[in-house]
Design an enzyme around this catalytic site. Structure first.
Site, short mmCIF file in Angstrom:
data_model
loop_
_atom_site.label_atom_id
_atom_site.label_comp_id
_atom_site.label_asym_id
_atom_site.label_seq_id
_atom_site.Cartn_x
_atom_site.Cartn_y
_atom_site.Cartn_z
CG ASP A 11 114.76 25.29 141.52
OD1 ASP A 11 114.99 25.45 142.73
OD2 ASP A 11 113.67 25.56 140.96
N1 URA Z 1 112.25 30.13 141.40
C1 URA Z 1 112.27 28.82 141.08
O1 URA Z 1 111.24 28.19 140.96
N2 URA Z 1 113.49 28.25 140.88
C2 URA Z 1 114.66 28.91 140.97
O2 URA Z 1 115.72 28.32 140.76
C3 URA Z 1 114.61 30.27 141.30
C4 URA Z 1 113.38 30.86 141.51
#
Ligand code: URA
Length: 246
Positions: A113
């Site tokens: 993310d």
């Molecule tokens: N889980 C999440 O919520 N975000 C990420 O970037 C990776 C795993």
């Protein structure tokens, strides 16, 4: 032993982003492409594309970029997006300019993310990418999680049970391992990768993820000296660590 693929010299240089084939031919004609200490004369000669080319070949006095079929690790900073086309800063802007012109293109191996930092793999090797992200490979990914509210003590058991359902889904999560590090922090190791998975897992237990950082893929650790935004080419040993099961 499998034979290395071969490519015409001008095609190799063009595919690595050094310019058009015509521009590559010009570099060769000027004696600016040197292999094993000798300028190459013939831009249509075929070369075996082996990883050691970047130690043996120089273009305008500078070591050749990594030949096709390579992978790298990036310490992804927060605030950059794993996408080719969204607005804002993209992870691809952290690569050297020429690497963005390569064919085959470099892609991220899965995504983090925008607000997540840490270990992100990238490669131009589609087969390698699929080997890593394939759900069948079950490659573990470890996250350092900082929560908004104190941990209550029941989280590790809930995540390990293998019956936790995320909102809007109809299949329970695979068991995940959690190790408490502090009142608001834990390592969480997943062997699958659903959308916003870590954030949604903590939300399912009524907590909120304040900060998220991936520090391991398989058995490959993010090196402590790889600063945010910096990258490093993966060695064969690093790749073995990605696939190593314990
Ligand atoms: N889980 C999440 O919520 N975000 C990420 O970037 C990776 C795993």
């Amino acid at each position: 032993m499998s034979k290395a693929p071969t490519l015409r010299l001008d095609r190799l240089l063009a595919n690595l982003g050094y310019g058009s084939r015509r521009e590559a031919q010009w570099l060769v004609s000027q004696g600016l492409v040197v292999l094993d200490g000798r300028p190459l004369k013939d831009s249509d000669q075929r070369l075996a594309v082996t990883p050691d080319l970047s130690e043996r070949m120089f273009v305008q006095g500078v070591a050749l970029d990594p030949p096709p079929g390579f992978a790298l690790m990036l310490n992804k900073p927060t605030g950059v997006t794993c996408s080719h086309k969204e607005v804002g800063e993209l992870v691809y802007s952290l690569l050297p300019d020429r690497w963005r012109l390569r064919d085959p293109a470099i892609s991220t191996v899965g995504r983090l993310d925008k607000d997540t930092s840490g270990l992100l793999l990238m490669t131009d090797d589609g087969a390698l990418l699929h080997r890593i992200i394939s759900p069948r490979a079950k490659i573990a990914k470890r996250y350092l999680v900082t929560t908004a509210r104190p941990l209550e003590g029941h989280e590790a058991g809930r995540f390990a049970a293998g019956d936790l359902m995320l909102e809007g889904e109809d299949k329970p999560l695979l068991p995940a391992q959690m190790e408490v590090l502090g009142t608001h922090s834990a390592h969480l190791t997943l062997s699958e990768g659903r959308y916003h998975q870590v954030r949604r897992m903590f939300a399912a237990l009524g907590n909120h993820v304040e900060a998220l950082h991936r520090d391991r893929i398989g058995q490959l650790d993010l090196p402590a000296d790889l600063t945010p935004g910096a990258l490093r080419i993966l060695s064969p040993d690093d790749l073995d660590e990605v696939f190593r099961q314990i």
